[in-house]
Scaffold this motif. Structure first.
Motif, PDB file in Angstrom:
ATOM      1  N   ALA A 195       0.825  -1.208   0.000  1.00 22.45           N
ATOM      2  CA  ALA A 195       0.000   0.000   0.000  1.00 22.45           C
ATOM      3  C   ALA A 195       0.855   1.251   0.000  1.00 22.45           C
ATOM      4  O   ALA A 195       0.461   2.287  -0.566  1.00 22.45           O
ATOM      5  N   LEU A 196       2.029   1.162   0.610  1.00 18.25           N
ATOM      6  CA  LEU A 196       2.939   2.312   0.676  1.00 18.25           C
ATOM      7  C   LEU A 196       3.876   2.374  -0.526  1.00 18.25           C
ATOM      8  O   LEU A 196       4.738   3.249  -0.596  1.00 18.25           O
ATOM      9  N   GLY A 197       3.710   1.445  -1.458  1.00 16.25           N
ATOM     10  CA  GLY A 197       4.469   1.524  -2.709  1.00 16.25           C
ATOM     11  C   GLY A 197       5.682   0.627  -2.792  1.00 16.25           C
ATOM     12  O   GLY A 197       6.463   0.727  -3.739  1.00 16.25           O
TER      13      GLY A 197
ATOM     14  N   ASP B  77      14.579  -5.487  -4.815  1.00 14.58           N
ATOM     15  CA  ASP B  77      15.109  -4.282  -5.441  1.00 14.58           C
ATOM     16  C   ASP B  77      14.341  -3.079  -4.936  1.00 14.58           C
ATOM     17  O   ASP B  77      13.533  -3.181  -4.029  1.00 14.58           O
ATOM     18  N   ASN B  78      14.631  -1.940  -5.554  1.00 18.47           N
ATOM     19  CA  ASN B  78      14.019  -0.694  -5.093  1.00 18.47           C
ATOM     20  C   ASN B  78      12.893  -0.228  -6.006  1.00 18.47           C
ATOM     21  O   ASN B  78      12.515   0.946  -5.971  1.00 18.47           O
ATOM     22  N   ARG B  79      12.369  -1.119  -6.836  1.00 16.83           N
ATOM     23  CA  ARG B  79      11.264  -0.719  -7.705  1.00 16.83           C
ATOM     24  C   ARG B  79      10.030  -0.406  -6.879  1.00 16.83           C
ATOM     25  O   ARG B  79       9.776  -1.024  -5.848  1.00 16.83           O
ATOM     26  N   GLU B  80       9.262   0.563  -7.355  1.00 16.97           N
ATOM     27  CA  GLU B  80       8.030   0.925  -6.661  1.00 16.97           C
ATOM     28  C   GLU B  80       6.863   0.113  -7.202  1.00 16.97           C
ATOM     29  O   GLU B  80       6.834  -0.268  -8.369  1.00 16.97           O
ATOM     30  N   GLU B  81       5.896  -0.120  -6.336  1.00 15.65           N
ATOM     31  CA  GLU B  81       4.697  -0.842  -6.735  1.00 15.65           C
ATOM     32  C   GLU B  81       3.824   0.056  -7.597  1.00 15.65           C
ATOM     33  O   GLU B  81       3.820   1.285  -7.440  1.00 15.65           O
TER      34      GLU B  81
ATOM     35  N   LEU C 292      -4.343   6.232   3.378  1.00 15.63           N
ATOM     36  CA  LEU C 292      -3.573   5.386   2.463  1.00 15.63           C
ATOM     37  C   LEU C 292      -4.034   5.583   1.024  1.00 15.63           C
ATOM     38  O   LEU C 292      -3.197   5.597   0.098  1.00 15.63           O
ATOM     39  N   LYS C 293      -5.331   5.721   0.830  1.00 13.90           N
ATOM     40  CA  LYS C 293      -5.842   5.961  -0.525  1.00 13.90           C
ATOM     41  C   LYS C 293      -5.275   7.253  -1.100  1.00 13.90           C
ATOM     42  O   LYS C 293      -4.900   7.325  -2.273  1.00 13.90           O
ATOM     43  N   ASN C 294      -5.223   8.293  -0.273  1.00 15.49           N
ATOM     44  CA  ASN C 294      -4.694   9.572  -0.730  1.00 15.49           C
ATOM     45  C   ASN C 294      -3.215   9.477  -1.094  1.00 15.49           C
ATOM     46  O   ASN C 294      -2.755  10.136  -2.044  1.00 15.49           O
ATOM     47  N   LYS C 295      -2.492   8.670  -0.374  1.00 13.79           N
ATOM     48  CA  LYS C 295      -1.069   8.484  -0.703  1.00 13.79           C
ATOM     49  C   LYS C 295      -0.903   7.854  -2.073  1.00 13.79           C
ATOM     50  O   LYS C 295      -0.008   8.211  -2.835  1.00 13.79           O
TER      51      LYS C 295
END
Length: 238
Positions: free
Chosen positions: A147-149, A171-175, A231-234
């Motif tokens: 949820a935090l990416g 790795d450091n890839r974002e979701e 969390l949705k706003n993030k």
């Protein structure tokens, strides 16, 4: 034992629904037996929901190159619909399907990660036994990270040889945003009316630097909504 029970139900149902020997005899007003899905499956020769769930997971986790991504997504869609039933959702534990389902949260294909989060969210919705399983297997922590990416590492399955290890794919890839949205949905289902899941989620969020108030009550929907909306706003602003 289950087979005997189904046979007994079939016998009782067939007697109640057979034509009486004397057509002039008054029709009984006693309540009639309803066949459960397993008994119906016995009549039709169709697979049970448990067998369908197992077959779906086998297709989703198959390493056979002839099983396409589209086929896996179809199988996942079927599984998600099956676990809309509370009874079927609770079968995930009995069938040993929770572990592979949570491992799929770290799959290399984002569409499969999305479906895994969706399936988890459906299975735990208003379902304390499934919420308990999610907490016990560390699923809440995984969902918070997603949820935090954070991209979860792809876990090595037993008997998978040297294909992947948790360390080799970290790795450091974002979701992706779509997957993050489903992770938030799953968290929302997991923490509502189940305090242990909410406590784990809140603790995990604080560990990651999020400002989460202490002592949120899982039955306080306004407080839970505030947490989930944050969390949705993030995700929206990512």
């Amino acid at each position: 034992m289950a087979t005997d029970k189904n046979l007994n139900e079939l016998l009782k149902w067939s007697i109640e629904n057979s034509t009486p020997a004397d057509p002039s005899a008054p029709e009984s007003t006693a309540p009639r037996t309803s066949l459960n899905p397993e008994a119906l499956a016995a009549i039709m020769g169709a697979p049970s929901d448990a067998e369908l769930m197992q077959a779906s997971m086998e297709a989703i986790t198959s390493t056979d190159p002839e099983v396409s991504l589209e086929s896996k997504l179809t199988a996942f869609d079927n599984l998600e619909q099956l676990v809309e039933s509370l009874d079927n959702a609770n079968l995930l534990s009995k069938l040993g399907l929770w572990t592979p389902l949570l491992e799929l949260l770290g799959h290399e294909e984002d569409q499969l990660r999305l479906m895994a989060a969706w399936c988890v969210g459906t299975a735990v919705q208003n379902n304390a036994p499934s919420q308990e399983r999610l907490v016990a297997l560390g699923g809440v922590e995984k969902l918070v990270g997603m949820a935090l990416g954070e991209r979860l590492p792809m876990e090595k399955r037993a008997g998978a040889g040297d294909e992947t290890t948790e360390e080799s794919v970290a790795d450091n890839r974002e979701e992706s945003k779509d997957v993050r949205r489903k992770a938030v949905y799953a968290l929302s289902s997991a923490v509502r009316n189940y305090q242990p899941a909410l406590d784990v989620a809140a603790k995990e969020l604080r560990k990651r630097g999020e400002d989460v108030q202490e002592g949120i009550d899982a039955t306080d929907m306004d407080a839970v909504n505030e947490l989930i909306d944050g969390l949705k706003n993030k995700v929206v602003n990512a």
